[in-house]
Design an enzyme around this catalytic site. Structure first.
Site, PDB file in Angstrom:
ATOM      1  N   GLY A 255       0.710  -1.395  -0.101  1.00 13.82           N
ATOM      2  CA  GLY A 255       0.164   0.296   0.009  1.00 13.82           C
ATOM      3  C   GLY A 255       0.861   1.094  -0.076  1.00 13.82           C
ATOM      4  N   GLY A 256       0.011   1.932   0.326  1.00 18.55           N
ATOM      5  CA  GLY A 256       0.562   3.654   0.318  1.00 18.55           C
ATOM      6  C   GLY A 256       1.908   3.639   1.808  1.00 18.55           C
TER       7      GLY A 256
ATOM      8  N   ASP B 273      -9.799   9.274   4.215  1.00 20.11           N
ATOM      9  CA  ASP B 273      -9.296   7.889   2.703  1.00 20.11           C
ATOM     10  C   ASP B 273     -10.281   7.057   2.980  1.00 20.11           C
ATOM     11  OD1 ASP B 273      -8.374   7.829   0.377  1.00 20.11           O
ATOM     12  OD2 ASP B 273      -5.831   6.581   1.388  1.00 20.11           O
TER      13      ASP B 273
HETATM   14  P1  AMP Z   1      -2.469  -1.075   2.490  1.00 24.44           P
HETATM   15  O1  AMP Z   1      -1.100  -0.292   2.884  1.00 24.44           O
HETATM   16  O2  AMP Z   1      -3.691  -1.070   4.260  1.00 24.44           O
HETATM   17  O3  AMP Z   1      -3.368  -0.102   1.536  1.00 24.44           O
HETATM   18  O4  AMP Z   1      -2.206  -2.462   2.321  1.00 24.44           O
HETATM   19  C1  AMP Z   1      -2.147  -3.107   1.646  1.00 24.44           C
HETATM   20  C2  AMP Z   1      -2.581  -4.547   1.957  1.00 24.44           C
HETATM   21  O5  AMP Z   1      -2.028  -5.147   2.397  1.00 24.44           O
HETATM   22  C3  AMP Z   1      -4.145  -4.597   1.267  1.00 24.44           C
HETATM   23  O6  AMP Z   1      -4.712  -4.208   0.064  1.00 24.44           O
HETATM   24  C4  AMP Z   1      -4.265  -5.860   1.377  1.00 24.44           C
HETATM   25  O7  AMP Z   1      -4.198  -7.361   0.700  1.00 24.44           O
HETATM   26  C5  AMP Z   1      -3.040  -6.170   2.342  1.00 24.44           C
HETATM   27  N1  AMP Z   1      -4.022  -5.863   4.027  1.00 24.44           N
HETATM   28  C6  AMP Z   1      -3.414  -4.909   4.660  1.00 24.44           C
HETATM   29  N2  AMP Z   1      -3.538  -5.023   6.115  1.00 24.44           N
HETATM   30  C7  AMP Z   1      -4.103  -6.344   6.179  1.00 24.44           C
HETATM   31  C8  AMP Z   1      -4.633  -6.434   7.582  1.00 24.44           C
HETATM   32  N3  AMP Z   1      -4.707  -6.564   8.263  1.00 24.44           N
HETATM   33  N4  AMP Z   1      -4.420  -7.997   6.861  1.00 24.44           N
HETATM   34  C9  AMP Z   1      -4.710  -8.911   5.611  1.00 24.44           C
HETATM   35  N5  AMP Z   1      -4.226  -8.320   4.285  1.00 24.44           N
HETATM   36  C10 AMP Z   1      -4.222  -6.843   5.050  1.00 24.44           C
END
Ligand code: AMP
Length: 814
Positions: free
Chosen positions: A507-508, A624
């Protein structure tokens, strides 16, 4: 007795795919398959690449492209779809064509009674013929693991049975379209009393020597030791009177881990792991890697070093004697001993470190000899040219003594082994005095460098102290955050040292890894990447903000870590990841979310928002809210995540202004994009967009329609005005939707995305409207953007966006 079998047989034809076993009365025809109990392997008929030929084979399931693990009739393809697999009356598995001709057979034979024989595809990818109640591989009458093709699977044994004489080795495919035996094989040296080593052989010529086993891996593959493969499987080498084999045993905790090793049709040995996220194979190790991996490329007593030019040189005590013929014909030179050995007591050995040990065909192995005894044994035998301990495990003993030429030696930058080469007394003396000379020069240089280093060290220490102070200040600030600080080593252990196999996404903030804490709790670790646009401020914001909040529709922060340069957030693990991975995926994945699940997700998000906006200790605007920030747990329950951009409001504060507009295009309302004004109503707007995306299964941004240029909001508004709102729904939920719930959701969403802030309902009203059946106010035209540039969907500053209104004549509220 026959009746139950016949009934079962007809049942089987319908439910074939879910079974891993067939019995003597059943057939497998082209088009039918059987699947291993764990759903990892499938057996059936296939055509490789562009070929039309049909083969019986076993392939990995759920990979992005079909990957074969074993082929039965690799030399005798079927030319049509008439193939049938069945048992004969001696318990052999037969593959027959339409004329009843046997194309391939398992060449097994069962003794006396065969009525309870079965063929079963095991979880390891091994097809076995056995008596129904037997489970041990000693009891198998036949197994495909004894007849591998180009693929090695964990659990297979490669080697030789000295009693039956059967050798098990890999043979490459001829090409990607043709699984018949190619030119390359991967096999062990087969002389019983020699130290076993692996070769890649082309026809009958050695192309590459993977090297002798060193207690952990093979010395010709130093890049694969000691990590990462060792974390997931260990290699076992068994040598005894009856047999010699190499096998690997999976030890990782992850049951989804898959690995395969193949010898390719162009002669490479390739180990790859399946990446769970995209179901693609990632190569983790390949041999040969470079010029020095060509077998014996520098000739006897030569040593290859890829780091220097020319690559070939002679071992110490040897010099290049270019013979005319060889230099002209092969462009090679030959290393010969500079001073002949006289076997006197002064002769000794020169130690080389980080080497690939020479070919052990000329060596004798003693299992229990220490290195000291090994040296003595070599010294006492005038024809012994070198010695080494092949076992690099801690405390590992063993002695290899070479008699005659030393072939296929190379230098590795790291992870090589020690080799002791015999030298004449004068040579040894010369070497030692030149080493002593070098040592003196080195001492003077070292002394001067030390002084400089001490000074640099002091400067560095001051710098680290300053950094440490800064990081402990951050930790202290977080200390009041009511979530525990977790040590880096604990997180590293839980995530297999941030292994790529554990990576969930990016993610970001940076990469996200799955982990398992010592107590067994599953976690997701967000690791702030150094290049992340979101920095320390967002990190602190997330910790401080979410630590004070607890609700079943908000993702739970379990802890955080700040150590050195590392900053990490540790969350509860959401096994179904983010909502966008379902909504905007292919048909089969979209259909996993039926309407009732989608409606529950909508209501869950609304309840989460209500808690943020009103019910919690704070008043929080998320800023967001989007499909990518809704995570789904095992039961598809939604949890709002990613509070990096969230803002806390005082109780009496309703609106704030910012110069730095952050959020995601497609989800932010006009007053925020244009004037930087945000309030709980900004989240309500995003919620409205999200609801329309959940109902429609399409993104607001990037939405295209053949009749107009509007985005999803504009499209929903048009349909609403034409009294055709139900046309908005995702095709995948046509069979499961409730019209009243869908119409209510769309109506509420349109109320949320209205242009004027004051027209949008507040959060308690949204929750109430979704949960009741009462009348709803009429929505006014939504605010929406058209003709946005398409190149960004991540969270970004946005002040320059413009709002283009499209005017529609209002319709009466129904
Ligand atoms: P984010 O930085 O929140 O955009 O996370 C990037 C990706 O990581 C997300 O699209 C999810 O696929 C995965 N992810 C983030 N947080 C979790 C979590 N608590 N449990 C499982 N997958 C996660």
């Amino acid at each position: 007795m026959l009746l139950p079998y016949i009934t079962f047989f007809f049942l089987m034809l319908r439910t074939f795919r879910s079974l891993d076993t067939v019995n003597v009365h059943q057939n497998i025809s082209d088009g039918e398959t059987i699947v291993s109990g764990n759903g990892k392997f499938e057996l059936g008929f296939f055509s490789p690449g562009s070929s039309k030929n049909r083969y019986l084979g076993i392939w990995f399931m759920n990979t992005s492209s079909q990957t074969l693990a074993w082929v039965a009739n690799r030399e005798t393809p079927l030319i049509d779809n008439s193939g049938v697999v069945k048992f004969d009356n001696q318990g052999k598995l037969l593959l027959v064509n339409s004329n009843g001709k046997v194309i391939w057979s398992s060449n097994s034979s069962a003794s006396s009674t065969n009525t309870n024989l079965v063929a079963q595809l095991l979880d390891t990818g091994n097809l076995v013929v056995k008596k129904e109640n037997k489970t041990s591989d000693e009891d198998f009458i036949w197994q495909s693991f004894d007849y591998p093709g180009d693929t090695y699977l964990p659990g297979m044994k490669l080697g030789k049975n000295f009693i039956t004489g059967r050798e098990t080795y890999l043979t490459s495919w001829r090409s990607a379209d043709d699984p018949s035996s190619g030119e390359y094989t991967l096999r062990f040296s087969m002389v019983n009393d020699k130290y076993q080593q692996l070769y890649i052989i082309k026809s009958s010529t050695i192309e590459t020597r993977i090297g002798p086993y060193n207690g952990i891996s093979f010395s010709g593959r130093p890049q694969s030791t000691p990590v990462p493969a060792i974390l997931t499987y260990v290699i076992d080498m068994v040598v005894n009177q009856n047999e010699m084999y190499f096998t690997t045993v999976l030890i990782g905790k992850d049951p989804t881990f898959m690995s395969r090793t193949i010898v390719t049709s162009n002669g490479k040995l390739e180990v790859s792991h399946l990446i769970p996220q995209n179901r693609e194979w990632m190569s983790v190790s390949t041999v040969p890697v470079d010029y020095c991996d060509n077998y014996g490329v520098c000739g006897p007593y030569g040593s290859c070093n890829i780091a220097i030019s020319p690559y070939c040189g002679c071992l110490k005590g040897f010099e290049q004697k270019t013979s005319n013929e060889t230099s002209l014909e092969n462009n090679t030179s030959v290393c010969r001993r500079s001073i002949a050995l006289d076997c006197g007591p002064e002769e000794g050995f020169h130690k080389y470190s980080s080497m690939k040990l020479p070919d052990t065909e000329n060596a004798v192995y003693s299992r229990n000899m220490s290195l000291r005894d090994c040296e003595l044994a070599c010294k006492n035998n005038c024809s012994c040219t070198a010695y080494a301990n092949p076992n690099i495990t801690t405390g590992g003993v063993g002695c290899l003594l070479w008699y005659g030429e030393l072939i296929d030696v190379r230098v590795y930058p790291i992870n090589g082994q020690d080799l002791y080469v015999r030298l004449a007394a004068s040579e040894l003396l010369e070497l030692h005095s030149s080493i002593n000379r070098k040592k003196r020069v080195v001492m003077v240089v070292t002394l001067s460098i030390s002084v400089v280093l001490v000074l640099l060290g002091l400067i560095l220490a001051l710098h680290i102290r300053r950094k440490w102070k800064k990081s402990s200040r951050s930790s202290k600030q977080m200390g009041s955050a009511e979530v525990p600080l977790i040590g880096l080593s604990k997180i590293s252990r839980a995530t297999n040292d941030f292994s790529v196999d554990n990576k969930l996404g990016e993610g970001g903030f940076g990469p996200v890894y799955k982990g398992v804490l010592d107590g067994g709790q599953e976690i997701a670790v967000k690791r702030l990447s150094k290049s992340s646009g979101q920095g320390l401020d967002e990190f602190k914001n997330e910790v401080i903000c979410i630590a004070k909040l607890q609700h079943r529709n908000l993702v739970k922060l379990l802890g955080y870590c700040i150590q050195g340069d590392e900053k990490m957030l540790i969350y509860e693990y959401m096994s179904n990841k983010s909502l966008d991975s379902f909504l905007f995926a292919d048909e089969s994945r979209k259909s996993i979310l039926d309407w009732s699940q989608r409606f529950q997700i909508i209501q869950g998000i609304a309840r989460g928002l209500l808690y943020l906006h009103q019910d919690s200790r704070l008043k929080v605007v998320h800023r967001d809210l989007k499909a990518g920030n809704i995570l789904l747990d095992h039961f598809m329950r939604p949890k709002i995540s990613d509070f990096g951009l969230a803002r806390m409001f005082k109780e009496d504060e309703n609106e704030a202004n910012t110069k730095r507009v952050v959020g995601t295009l497609g989800y932010i309302p006009p007053e925020y994009a244009v004037n930087g004004l945000y309030s709980v109503k900004s989240d309500i707007f995003s919620f409205g967009v999200l609801v329309l995306e959940i109902v429609g299964g399409k993104k607001n941004r990037g939405f295209v329609h053949e009749d107009h240029d509007d985005n999803l909001l504009g499209h929903a508004w048009r349909l609403y005005k034409e009294n055709k709102s139900l046309d908005l729904i995702d095709e995948c939920i046509r069979a499961s939707y409730s019209p009243s719930e869908v119409l209510r959701s769309i109506h509420v969403a349109l109320l949320c995305v209205q242009q004027r802030v004051e027209d949008r309902p507040d959060t308690p009203t949204v929750v109430a409207m979704l949960g009741s059946e009462g009348p709803l106010p009429c929505p006014k035209k939504p605010a929406f953007f058209i003709h946005e540039s398409e190149n960004n969907s991540s969270s970004i500053p946005l002040l320059s966006s413009s709002v283009n209104e499209i005017t529609f004549s209002q319709v009466d509220c129904r």
